[in-house]
Design an enzyme around this catalytic site. Structure first.
Site, mmCIF file in Angstrom:
data_model
loop_
_atom_site.group_PDB
_atom_site.id
_atom_site.type_symbol
_atom_site.label_atom_id
_atom_site.label_comp_id
_atom_site.label_asym_id
_atom_site.label_seq_id
_atom_site.Cartn_x
_atom_site.Cartn_y
_atom_site.Cartn_z
ATOM 1 N N ASP A 132 -6.998 -1.066 4.494
ATOM 2 C CA ASP A 132 -6.352 -2.659 4.581
ATOM 3 C C ASP A 132 -5.109 -2.041 5.254
ATOM 4 O O ASP A 132 -4.561 -1.003 5.541
ATOM 5 C CB ASP A 132 -6.095 -3.126 3.253
ATOM 6 C CG ASP A 132 -7.559 -3.517 2.557
ATOM 7 O OD1 ASP A 132 -8.506 -3.672 3.182
ATOM 8 O OD2 ASP A 132 -7.537 -3.540 1.484
ATOM 9 N N ASP A 134 -1.092 -2.738 4.884
ATOM 10 C CA ASP A 134 0.110 -3.142 3.981
ATOM 11 C C ASP A 134 1.453 -3.479 4.698
ATOM 12 O O ASP A 134 1.865 -2.679 5.584
ATOM 13 C CB ASP A 134 0.346 -2.008 3.040
ATOM 14 C CG ASP A 134 -0.781 -1.751 1.956
ATOM 15 O OD1 ASP A 134 -1.535 -2.650 1.511
ATOM 16 O OD2 ASP A 134 -1.119 -0.620 1.638
#
Length: 205
Positions: A132, A134
Site C-alpha cells: 500500500d 503510506d
C-alpha cells in the site's frame, strides 16, 4: 533538526542499543541498507527509538540509538521530488504521483512513509505488488474537515490503497477516521494510543 516518527536515519549498526540480540534477518537487513526508521515511543534521555525493517511485514525489530549518532536524517517530506520515482514502474508509484498533485495543491508538508519512503531513501527495493502507499502529512494546526473529506474522496481514485497519517504536535491519526466525524479519533502518541476529541491537544493534558 528534530527527529520525528517516520524519519529514516542512516546509521552505523554498532551504535544501536538493544536489550536483546538482533535476529539474523535484522543483521542481514542492516548489512544491505544501514537505515532505521524513527519509532513513536518514549526513549531514554539522549536516545531515539528506532525500528529495523526486514523484507517481510512481520520482520520489525525495535531498538534505540544515541541521538548524536545519526549520519544523515531523511524526512518523508524530503522524498517528494518526482525524479526519485519517475522511472519506477509500479501502481504504488503511480499513486504517489496522484498524491503529489493533490497534497501540493493544498500546500501541505507531506511525504511518503512505509515501504515507499524506505525504498526512496535507501535505494533498496522494498516495495512489492502487495504494498500500500503510506502518506505522512504534517499538520501543526487543525485540519479543516471539508479539506480532509475532499482529499479522501480524491485518493479513492488511486490504483492502490492510500493510508494518510496526519501528524500533529500531540501524535498522529488516520485521515479516514478523522473525516468519518465520529467525534473521536485514535491518536497515536509516545505514551501509547488514546481516544481523542482534539488530536492537536497535548495527550498528557
Amino acid at each position: 533538526m528534530v527527529l520525528e516518527p517516520h524519519d529514516i536515519l542512516e546509521i552505523n549498526s554498532r551504535d544501536l542499543i538493544s536489550h536483546s540480540p538482533l535476529p539474523e534477518w535484522a543483521v542481514l537487513s542492516l548489512e544491505l541498507a544501514p537505515f532505521v526508521v524513527v519509532r513513536r515511543a518514549n526513549a531514554p534521555h539522549g536516545q531515539v527509538a528506532v525500528g529495523i525493517r526486514g523484507k517481510k511485514r512481520n520482520e520489525r525489530f525495535a531498538a534505540f540509538l544515541p541521538d548524536n549518532k545519526v549520519i544523515p536524517q531523511i524526512k518523508p517530506e524530503h522524498l517528494t521530488e518526482r525524479y526519485l520515482w519517475e522511472n519506477k514502474q509500479s501502481p504504488v508509484f503511480s499513486s504517489l504521483t496522484i498524491s503529489a498533485d493533490l497534497f501540493n495543491k493544498y500546500r501541505f508538508s507531506w511525504g511518503p512513509g512505509g515501504s515507499v519512503g524506505f525504498e526512496l531513501a535507501s535505494s533498496v527495493q522494498t516495495v512489492t505488488l502487495e504494498s500500500d502507499l503510506d502518506i505522512i502529512v504534517r499538520a501543526p494546526e487543525p485540519l479543516p474537515m471539508n479539506v480532509g473529506v475532499q482529499i479522501v474522496n480524491e485518493l479513492k481514485k488511486s490504483p492502490v490503497r492510500i493510508d494518510v497519517q496526519v501528524e500533529t504536535p500531540a501524535g498522529a491519526f488516520s485521515l479516514i477516521e478523522y473525516v468519518s466525524d465520529s467525534g473521536h479519533v485514535l491518536l497515536k502518541t509516545i505514551y501509547g494510543p488514546k481516544l481523542s476529541k482534539n488530536p492537536w491537544m497535548d495527550p498528557k493534558s
